[in-house]
Design a protein around this motif. Structure first.
Motif, PDB file in Angstrom:
ATOM      1  N   SER A   6       0.797  -1.209  -0.125  1.00  0.00           N
ATOM      2  CA  SER A   6      -0.128  -0.073   0.034  1.00  0.00           C
ATOM      3  C   SER A   6       1.039   1.096  -0.203  1.00  0.00           C
ATOM      4  CB  SER A   6      -0.842  -0.074   1.146  1.00  0.00           C
ATOM      5  OG  SER A   6      -1.693  -1.115   1.235  1.00  0.00           O
ATOM      6  N   HIS A   8       1.048   5.673  -0.401  1.00  0.00           N
ATOM      7  CA  HIS A   8       0.571   6.914  -0.052  1.00  0.00           C
ATOM      8  C   HIS A   8       1.289   8.043  -0.675  1.00  0.00           C
ATOM      9  CE1 HIS A   8      -2.081   5.541   3.104  1.00  0.00           C
ATOM     10  NE2 HIS A   8      -1.169   4.498   3.334  1.00  0.00           N
ATOM     11  N   ASP A  23       3.061   1.857   3.412  1.00  0.00           N
ATOM     12  CA  ASP A  23       2.749   1.174   4.773  1.00  0.00           C
ATOM     13  C   ASP A  23       3.567   0.410   5.439  1.00  0.00           C
ATOM     14  OD1 ASP A  23       0.805   3.099   4.590  1.00  0.00           O
ATOM     15  OD2 ASP A  23      -0.990   1.724   4.308  1.00  0.00           O
ATOM     16  N   PRO A  26       7.590   1.642   6.582  1.00  0.00           N
ATOM     17  CA  PRO A  26       7.571   3.184   6.997  1.00  0.00           C
ATOM     18  C   PRO A  26       8.779   3.942   6.845  1.00  0.00           C
ATOM     19  CG  PRO A  26       7.424   1.643   8.917  1.00  0.00           C
ATOM     20  CD  PRO A  26       7.292   0.727   7.722  1.00  0.00           C
ATOM     21  N   ASN A  64      -0.285  -5.435   3.465  1.00  0.00           N
ATOM     22  CA  ASN A  64      -1.647  -5.214   4.263  1.00  0.00           C
ATOM     23  C   ASN A  64      -2.813  -6.005   3.533  1.00  0.00           C
ATOM     24  OD1 ASN A  64      -0.338  -3.729   5.964  1.00  0.00           O
ATOM     25  ND2 ASN A  64      -0.790  -1.865   5.071  1.00  0.00           N
ATOM     26  N   SER A  96      -4.683   3.008  -1.970  1.00  0.00           N
ATOM     27  CA  SER A  96      -5.096   1.968  -1.028  1.00  0.00           C
ATOM     28  C   SER A  96      -5.544   0.770  -1.628  1.00  0.00           C
ATOM     29  CB  SER A  96      -6.125   2.143  -0.066  1.00  0.00           C
ATOM     30  OG  SER A  96      -6.545   1.004   0.639  1.00  0.00           O
TER      31      SER A  96
END
Length: 102
Positions: A6, A8, A23, A26, A64, A96
């Motif tokens: 995932s 962002h 994700d 990190p 995820n 996502s």
């Protein structure tokens, strides 16, 4: 394997760049002039990190979700951001796997 994670993408006002994060990793970040480039650089960084982990005998983190990002990215949204057609402060773009939202 990087396509299973995932991502962002956000626009940073200070540096005027798009920053991509993942994700499941990190500590990794990639910045670029466009969101598409930031995502591409981030996927490359994730792939490299996975290679390093497996070379050292470590397992990469579980994604995820198990839905792969594909061609469903809304390129027109990315183009609008890149050309400045959005309001003064572009929104955070969340890509996502689980909901396919941006």
């Amino acid at each position: 394997l990087a396509d299973l994670y995932s991502y962002h993408i956000s626009f940073t006002g200070n540096s005027q760049k798009f920053v991509a994060t993942c994700d499941e990793f990190p500590n990794l970040k990639q910045a670029a002039e466009t969101p598409t480039e930031a995502l591409s650089l981030m996927r490359q960084a994730v792939n490299q990190h996975i290679e390093n982990l497996t070379h050292n005998g470590e397992a990469p983190p579980e994604p995820n979700t198990l839905v792969s990002l594909g061609s469903s990215l809304d390129k027109s949204l990315f183009e609008s951001i890149g050309t400045g057609l959005l309001p003064h402060k572009p929104p955070v773009i969340i890509i996502s796997n689980s909901a396919n939202t941006y």
